[in-house]
Every structure is written in C-alpha cells, then in structure tokens.
Enzyme design. Structure first.
Site, short mmCIF file in Angstrom:
data_model
loop_
_atom_site.label_atom_id
_atom_site.label_comp_id
_atom_site.label_asym_id
_atom_site.label_seq_id
_atom_site.Cartn_x
_atom_site.Cartn_y
_atom_site.Cartn_z
N SER A 179 10.40 22.47 28.63
CA SER A 179 11.57 22.38 28.47
C SER A 179 12.35 21.80 29.96
O SER A 179 12.24 20.68 29.82
CB SER A 179 12.87 24.46 28.24
OG SER A 179 13.98 24.17 28.19
N THR A 180 13.74 22.95 30.71
CA THR A 180 14.51 22.13 31.74
C THR A 180 13.74 21.48 32.82
O THR A 180 12.89 21.98 33.11
CB THR A 180 15.25 23.36 32.21
OG1 THR A 180 15.87 23.61 31.54
CG2 THR A 180 15.76 22.67 33.08
N HIS B 181 12.14 20.68 24.15
CA HIS B 181 13.85 21.18 23.78
C HIS B 181 14.37 20.23 24.01
O HIS B 181 14.43 20.28 25.44
CB HIS B 181 14.18 22.77 24.92
CG HIS B 181 13.15 23.93 24.83
ND1 HIS B 181 13.35 24.63 25.25
CD2 HIS B 181 11.87 24.03 22.99
CE1 HIS B 181 12.02 25.90 24.90
NE2 HIS B 181 11.76 25.38 23.52
N MET C 59 13.69 26.76 31.66
CA MET C 59 13.48 28.00 31.71
C MET C 59 13.38 28.98 30.65
O MET C 59 13.51 28.15 29.40
CB MET C 59 15.18 28.22 32.10
CG MET C 59 15.81 29.14 32.16
SD MET C 59 17.51 28.75 32.17
CE MET C 59 18.20 30.77 32.24
N ASP D 121 9.67 31.09 26.44
CA ASP D 121 9.22 29.99 24.78
C ASP D 121 8.07 29.13 24.93
O ASP D 121 8.21 29.10 26.12
CB ASP D 121 10.29 28.72 24.26
CG ASP D 121 9.80 28.50 23.10
OD1 ASP D 121 9.26 29.82 21.85
OD2 ASP D 121 10.18 27.74 23.23
#
Length: 359
Positions: A182-183, A208, A301, A304
């Site tokens: 993600s991030t 993401h 972050m 998930d």
C-alpha cells in the site's frame, strides 16, 4: 514531529482551501499550519515553521505542484499528499507525483467540493496520518477523527471469498508469488520488479491504488522491467516472467485450472476497507496454490493482508514481510508479523533474490 500533525495546504483555489481548512480544523490530531495559494507563498510561510505534512495541488500559477514536490524532496524531504482533480483524469500526473516522492494521492471530487465532507474526508485524513508516520527518507532516496459520517464497516475476505476448511489443491511444479502493498508500495514495487530477470515465477500483485491509475502504473513498470507487467484482466494466465497487477476498484483472485493458474477479476465490497484487497488475494492463493506459493507483504498502512498471510502460512506457503528499516510505513508488515503469519522478514533489496529463489 509535534504531538499534533502540522499540515500545510497549498492550493490556488480559495474554495478548496476553505473546504480543506474546515475539514482539517475539525480533526483533533491535526493542526492547520497554513493554507496558501501557490508554492512560492508556501516557501515564504515555511520559513516561519515547517509542516509535518504538505497537502499539495498540482496545477497552480508560478510553479506547478510536481516541480515543488521535487524541490522539497531534494532539499528537505517532507511527506506530501497530492490532492488534485488532475490526478483523476491524468494518470500520468499521478505516476509523476508518486515517482517524485509523494506518499499518497487523493482525488478531489469531480463535482462539488462539499463531497469532501462525506466521501473523501476519511481518505484524505487517513492519507495525512499515514504520511506523518512515513519514512520519508526512503521516498526521497527514490527521487483520530473521521468524517462527519461513520466510515464504512471493515469487512473480512469472507465478503468476497467465503472461508472453507478444505486444503489447497494438489501441487503442480509451477510456483506462484503473491505480493501485497500500500503506502510507499509504488516505489518499492518498482525497485523490486526492475531487479527481476526474465526467468522468474509468475507474480500476482495487489497495490492499493484508485481506479484508472493501475493501468498507467502497470504500463510504466512494463517499460522499466525485463519481465512483462500488465494490469490483470479476467482469466489471464499466471506465467513465469510476468506480473499481473490488480486493477483499481476490483478484487484479484488466483484460480487453479488443471495444471495452470489463472486470475479472476471480481467486483465486490471493500475488504479490510480496500478494493482491491490483499486479504482476498492471499486467501485465494492459500486455497489454490498452498505450499506452492510465496507470499510477500510490503510497506503500507493498516492491516490488509495480515489475515490472508496467516492463511497462506497455515496452508504451507513461505511468507515474507518487508523489514521496518526499508518500509515507508511499517503498518501492514508489522500486523502480519504480530498475527504469526510471517516466516521471516527481509529488506527491500533482498526481495528480488527471494522471488528468484522461489523457482
């Protein structure tokens, strides 16, 4: 960083500044340092006090946001969240922003900025909070209040792929690598995939990212990598030397078809507040590949992928987590480790070797 997250807004629209000021001032953990009309005014204001996070528009007079972002990352690296309508209609702008070191990209609503108060507020506040905790030096080297309405319920992978007690299907000789991030993941994935030789296991990836951006992201990686990289389409075969990236706004699942692996691209609710969801991908990999898979959870972050990684681990797969030192945000790997689903941790530079070794 101060106790509150000090935020500066840089946007040439007075209406946008007004809406964002109201949103940020309502957040108890955020202090609005300033809201200015362009980067040159931001530079002057930053002499009085440096922000922890900058919320930055792209198209502005005197200096565009991407140029300003590059100057910030070269001079005094600071977490930046891009917030712009251009990022929705121009995927290249999004890629440029992420490549230049932006922690996250949030799109302004197409019609009516008041939608920020209902649709985009949680996304923006979450991006600011993630940015404040980001290891911004990692990005630079490469280049709790919610909204007025309650956030959507946090669903598990059951919402898309019901759990079952059945074991994974019998093994084949084909190996699969599943990655969730993600991030900070766009930069991390570029670093990993560009190091892979043409001969490597097939990869299935969830990053993401908003809808419409993943195709441009995959095309960029395909130009840079020896392996083929593409946005996944329903029934694509998972093949050695190829990476399939989940399309934004759709879940990606691995399916077994005889001796071959294929992917299913499926709509459905958000899982762990994301679509695509790493938990959904990892559960499908646990079920369809079992011990024939390698799972890797990378910078991001939230949590998930933590539940899905545990399922992969229990199905006999090898499972790796990116280590804290090389993560932009250590949230997702940390949670996967905490739940007991990780075999071991590895630095970002070591991940390509692990993938090749999985053959």
């Amino acid at each position: 960083m101060s106790e509150k997250i000090r935020v500066m807004v840089v946007d040439d629209s007075a209406v946008v500044r007004q809406v964002l000021q109201g949103l940020l001032r309502d957040a108890p953990d955020i202090e609005l340092l300033a809201a200015v009309a362009d980067p040159l005014l931001a530079v002057e204001r930053m002499k009085q006090g440096w922000p922890d996070v900058i919320v930055l528009d792209v198209e502005m007079p005197r200096m565009d946001g991407i140029t300003f972002l590059r100057k910030i990352m070269a001079g005094r690296p600071t977490p930046v969240v891009i917030c712009s309508t251009l990022t929705e209609k121009g995927a290249k702008t999004t890629m440029d922003a992420l490549a230049a070191g932006a922690v996250a990209v949030v799109t302004k609503p197409k019609i009516g900025l008041k939608e920020f108060l209902t649709e985009s507020a949680e996304e923006l506040l979450g991006a600011i909070r993630a940015a404040a905790r980001a290891n911004v030096q990692r990005l630079a080297a490469r280049a709790t209040s919610g909204p007025p309405s309650a956030p959507p319920p946090k669903l598990s992978a059951d919402a898309v792929l019901p759990a079952t007690g059945a074991r994974a299907m019998s093994q084949t000789t084909e190996r699969i690598v599943a990655i969730g991030t993600s991030t900070g993941g766009t930069q991390a994935l570029e670093e990993v995939l560009t190091q892979l030789p043409r001969v490597c296991p097939g990869l299935v990836i969830v990053q993401h990212m908003p809808e419409k951006f993943t195709a441009a992201f995959a095309e960029r990686l395909d130009r840079l990598c020896q392996i083929r990289v593409k946005e996944a389409e329903n029934n694509d075969r998972v093949m050695p030397g190829q990476a399939l990236i989940a399309p934004g706004g759709r879940h990606l699942l691995l399916q077994r078809n005889g001796a071959q692996y294929r992917v299913e691209v499926r709509d459905g609710p958000q899982v762990s507040r994301h679509k695509p969801s790493v938990d959904v991908l990892f559960r499908s990999v646990a079920r369809s590949a079992g011990a024939n898979a390698l799972g890797i959870i990378m910078t991001g972050m939230g949590d998930d992928g933590a539940a899905g990684m545990l399922e992969m681990h229990q199905a006999g797969a090898q499972t790796l987590a990116q280590d804290e030192a090389s993560c932009v945000v250590f949230g997702m790997p940390k949670e996967a480790i905490k739940r007991g689903g990780v075999t071991r941790t590895v630095g970002l530079t070591g991940i390509p070797r692990e993938i090749v070794a999985a053959l």
